[in-house]
Enzyme design. Sequence first.
Site, PDB file in Angstrom:
ATOM      1  N   CYS A  25      89.169 112.789 -14.726  1.00  0.00           N
ATOM      2  CA  CYS A  25      89.944 111.899 -14.063  1.00  0.00           C
ATOM      3  C   CYS A  25      90.362 110.945 -15.527  1.00  0.00           C
ATOM      4  CB  CYS A  25      89.276 111.174 -13.019  1.00  0.00           C
ATOM      5  SG  CYS A  25      89.969 109.819 -12.168  1.00  0.00           S
TER       6      CYS A  25
ATOM      7  N   CYS B 124      90.929 110.137  -4.742  1.00  0.00           N
ATOM      8  CA  CYS B 124      90.830 109.312  -5.821  1.00  0.00           C
ATOM      9  C   CYS B 124      92.340 109.004  -6.156  1.00  0.00           C
ATOM     10  CB  CYS B 124      90.181 110.062  -6.946  1.00  0.00           C
ATOM     11  SG  CYS B 124      90.589 108.997  -8.586  1.00  0.00           S
TER      12      CYS B 124
ATOM     13  N   GLU C 226      62.649  72.266   6.151  1.00  0.00           N
ATOM     14  CA  GLU C 226      62.367  72.930   4.867  1.00  0.00           C
ATOM     15  C   GLU C 226      63.568  73.986   4.517  1.00  0.00           C
ATOM     16  OE1 GLU C 226      59.518  76.279   6.797  1.00  0.00           O
ATOM     17  OE2 GLU C 226      59.083  74.216   7.370  1.00  0.00           O
TER      18      GLU C 226
ATOM     19  N   LYS D  12      65.914  77.095   4.264  1.00  0.00           N
ATOM     20  CA  LYS D  12      66.040  78.374   4.852  1.00  0.00           C
ATOM     21  C   LYS D  12      66.108  79.484   3.764  1.00  0.00           C
ATOM     22  CE  LYS D  12      68.191  80.696   8.782  1.00  0.00           C
ATOM     23  NZ  LYS D  12      68.441  82.003   8.112  1.00  0.00           N
TER      24      LYS D  12
ATOM     25  N   CYS E  73      84.626 109.830  -7.555  1.00  0.00           N
ATOM     26  CA  CYS E  73      85.695 110.814  -7.968  1.00  0.00           C
ATOM     27  C   CYS E  73      84.736 111.630  -8.669  1.00  0.00           C
ATOM     28  CB  CYS E  73      86.281 110.071  -8.566  1.00  0.00           C
ATOM     29  SG  CYS E  73      87.342 111.242  -9.408  1.00  0.00           S
TER      30      CYS E  73
ATOM     31  N   CYS F   2      93.302 110.770  -9.822  1.00  0.00           N
ATOM     32  CA  CYS F   2      93.632 112.021 -10.222  1.00  0.00           C
ATOM     33  C   CYS F   2      93.914 112.882  -8.774  1.00  0.00           C
ATOM     34  CB  CYS F   2      92.508 112.701 -11.041  1.00  0.00           C
ATOM     35  SG  CYS F   2      90.928 112.786  -9.910  1.00  0.00           S
TER      36      CYS F   2
ATOM     37  N   ASP G 168      67.033  83.020   1.697  1.00  0.00           N
ATOM     38  CA  ASP G 168      67.667  84.019   2.337  1.00  0.00           C
ATOM     39  C   ASP G 168      67.188  85.255   1.968  1.00  0.00           C
ATOM     40  OD1 ASP G 168      70.075  85.055   3.473  1.00  0.00           O
ATOM     41  OD2 ASP G 168      71.404  84.564   1.971  1.00  0.00           O
TER      42      ASP G 168
ATOM     43  N   LYS H 263      72.841  75.860   8.939  1.00  0.00           N
ATOM     44  CA  LYS H 263      73.465  76.650   7.903  1.00  0.00           C
ATOM     45  C   LYS H 263      74.618  76.160   7.265  1.00  0.00           C
ATOM     46  CE  LYS H 263      73.352  81.080   8.479  1.00  0.00           C
ATOM     47  NZ  LYS H 263      72.811  82.238   9.039  1.00  0.00           N
TER      48      LYS H 263
ATOM     49  N   TYR I 282      56.257  80.333   5.324  1.00  0.00           N
ATOM     50  CA  TYR I 282      56.775  79.464   5.934  1.00  0.00           C
ATOM     51  C   TYR I 282      56.102  79.036   7.263  1.00  0.00           C
ATOM     52  CZ  TYR I 282      59.932  82.909   8.102  1.00  0.00           C
ATOM     53  OH  TYR I 282      60.147  84.060   8.554  1.00  0.00           O
TER      54      TYR I 282
HETATM   55  S1  IVH Z   1      60.784  79.809  10.783  1.00  0.00           S
HETATM   56  C1  IVH Z   1      59.991  81.019  15.318  1.00  0.00           C
HETATM   57  N1  IVH Z   1      61.355  78.923   8.310  1.00  0.00           N
HETATM   58  O1  IVH Z   1      65.518  82.799   8.989  1.00  0.00           O
HETATM   59  C2  IVH Z   1      60.622  80.523  13.753  1.00  0.00           C
HETATM   60  N2  IVH Z   1      62.323  80.926   9.224  1.00  0.00           N
HETATM   61  O2  IVH Z   1      67.486  82.934  11.277  1.00  0.00           O
HETATM   62  C3  IVH Z   1      60.582  81.566  12.634  1.00  0.00           C
HETATM   63  N3  IVH Z   1      63.888  82.000   7.700  1.00  0.00           N
HETATM   64  O3  IVH Z   1      63.657  85.223  11.092  1.00  0.00           O
HETATM   65  C4  IVH Z   1      61.242  81.225  11.580  1.00  0.00           C
HETATM   66  N4  IVH Z   1      63.467  80.546   5.825  1.00  0.00           N
HETATM   67  O4  IVH Z   1      63.350  85.126   8.488  1.00  0.00           O
HETATM   68  C5  IVH Z   1      61.510  79.744   9.240  1.00  0.00           C
HETATM   69  N5  IVH Z   1      61.845  78.112   6.318  1.00  0.00           N
HETATM   70  C6  IVH Z   1      61.917  78.990   7.185  1.00  0.00           C
HETATM   71  C7  IVH Z   1      62.652  80.217   6.918  1.00  0.00           C
HETATM   72  C8  IVH Z   1      63.029  81.122   7.933  1.00  0.00           C
HETATM   73  C9  IVH Z   1      64.170  81.763   6.247  1.00  0.00           C
HETATM   74  C10 IVH Z   1      64.317  83.130   8.177  1.00  0.00           C
HETATM   75  C11 IVH Z   1      63.340  84.006   8.894  1.00  0.00           C
HETATM   76  C12 IVH Z   1      63.837  83.918  10.311  1.00  0.00           C
HETATM   77  C13 IVH Z   1      65.158  83.754   9.982  1.00  0.00           C
HETATM   78  C14 IVH Z   1      65.862  83.143  11.641  1.00  0.00           C
END
Ligand code: IVH
Length: 667
Positions: free
Chosen positions: A429, A406, A117, A119, A424, A409, A121, A312, A226
């Site tokens: 200024c 600054c 899935e 990740k 500032c 000024c 942010d 990542k 998630y």
């Molecule tokens: S699972 C035990 N699934 O990434 C596993 N985490 O770097 C728990 N995050 O703290 C996390 N998308 O805040 C999971 N699809 C996803 C996610 C996800 C973002 C974040 C989550 C976690 C952090 C870890």
Amino acid sequence: MATSPGPKDRARAEKLRDEIRRHERLYYREARPEISDREFDDLLKRLEELEAQFPELRTPDSPTQRVGGEPLEGFVSVAHDVPMLSLANTYNEDELREFDRRVREGLPNETVRYHVELKFDGVAVAARYVGGVLTLGATRGDGRTGDDITSNLRTVRDLPLRLDEDVTLEVRGEVYLERADFDRLNEARAAADLELYVNPRNTAAGTLKLLDPKIVAERRLRMFVYGAVAGDTFESHSQAMDRLAELGFPVDGNRRICDSVEEVLEFVEHWRSHRRELPYETDGLVVKVDSYRHQNRLGATSKAPRWAIAYKFPAEGQPTRLEAIQVQIGRMGTATPVAHLEPVFVGGSTVRRATLHNLDEIRRKDIREGDTVLVEKGGDVIPKVAAVVMDKRPKDSKPWRFPRKCPVCGTAFVKEETEVAYRCPNPECAAQREGRIGHFAARDGMDIEGLGTKLIEQLVAKDLVRDVGDLYSLTFEDLVGLDRMGELSARNLLDSLERSRERPFARVLFAIGIRHVGAHVARVLAEAKGSLAALRESTVEELSEIHEVGETVAASVVDFLGRKESRVLIGKLEKAGLRLEQDRAAGAKPLAGQTVVLTGTLTGYTRNQAAQLLRDAGARVAGSVSKTTNWVVAGEAAGSKLKKAQDLGVPVLGEADLPRLVAGELS
Ligand code: IVH
């Protein structure tokens, strides 16, 4: 006066609630809204009024209760029954293969499937439901104990306050901000000349920690679920996710089962190149072993599960040398560190400068003068320094230090408690004066052609212009004496100044640079009050009553207009003949508050011309038909929208009726 609700009132409340919940679902979970934000707000307001009249109709799971109560004093700690673990990271294919090898080693003779899935942010949260009702929201904290953020989490409209089924469970997920909402927030910050927020993630995190749920609600936080703490209810993560989606939780559809590491890598590759198309930010993918039985066998370390890993995406951008970091002063004094770069071609243009946001951000990324950095242009136009290429750091490099004074000024910087930025404090200024004039002359302000940065600098340095009002007393002689200013340019500038006197009141109101008053808010204020004189007589309370005008804006307007310098400035603008009131014609809005939908092919107008006519008459032109649509104007070969209008009983007009509609003769 009725004291207790009758059956009709109860039925009305229930109907409104159902309708609001339906629109919440359409908007947040299915991304296909049928009504405008305004119409949604109106529905909510009707329910609020009904509940105010009969408080016993107010249930805790009513959509009006997303923003409830007074600001908190602070957050209470909550323990997580099941710890909220983190994830181990990988950055390349080899590390991912290594993870796959370890998993298979731990599960000999088993068929391993991965659930992959995005990740998201954002910020990790837990949401607990008891008997189908949201009862607790908590941050991750250190994984064992977090903060009780229930009232803030309730404002997240993706998240149901009540489920259709009477279940008890805890879900976990990520609260985030969509990029568009983040940009909108920063536009408002820019209008206030406040330091811009760095990215959607930091902003989402900061927002969840605000004590006033009303402000949190305005930020429009979103959420993806998630995972669930589900005991042994399910056999696999994918099964749990399907069930969560069915229960009405926001589960992202971009997830996939992969039977091999090759398939995972394919999915990774896909999202590496497509992630910018998503309305939210993702910084990688999460690969999870799907079967719960397998997950239990693999177990976890104290920090992270052994059955999941985050892949990542690598930092993107063009490398170039960061020659110097200089501080730039905004029109209200905010000091922003800016990277001066060796010119580099990114995203279709040459970039020489990039914002570094603030000292915290510089420290977090450890950005130094002389570094080679990766420059990125995201969805927005402002280039960013994505990362430092550490291998190329010069040996003698030192951390950068924020100047104390600054640079323009020489006044010592100050730092406000609630802000990260230095400021500032000297309104005289030169940088601030230049900023104010630049804002006034900008295209969305008074649009004064020929009044560029270099010229503004000279006008300020020679003290020819102290405030924007002085622009209108500039003479030909004043101008021809300046650098790079011939007779022709001087005449042209005087002509553009002349033309700018015709700009409508709303533009003037925006251009004079009242903190928190962006172009849109200026139009709202101009329309609501009609003139500067009327605005000046208004109190904070009166201004706050205007739709889309909050207390912050109202207080800022009252403060600005009450200042002595402002009175002097307005006197000059009045003398110069600028428009300080709404055009009468523009004031007549026969279709104000009404929604019109155009459909089919028009023969006498282009679609844009017709829409403009309607907007000029005060109408909102919507893209789809709903019960709250007031009129549908159907041209030739109109299709599904026409049918929907007929089904819903919305009045349908032909193209020939348009002139009478905008003249207000039909309503
Ligand atoms: S699972 C035990 N699934 O990434 C596993 N985490 O770097 C728990 N995050 O703290 C996390 N998308 O805040 C999971 N699809 C996803 C996610 C996800 C973002 C974040 C989550 C976690 C952090 C870890």
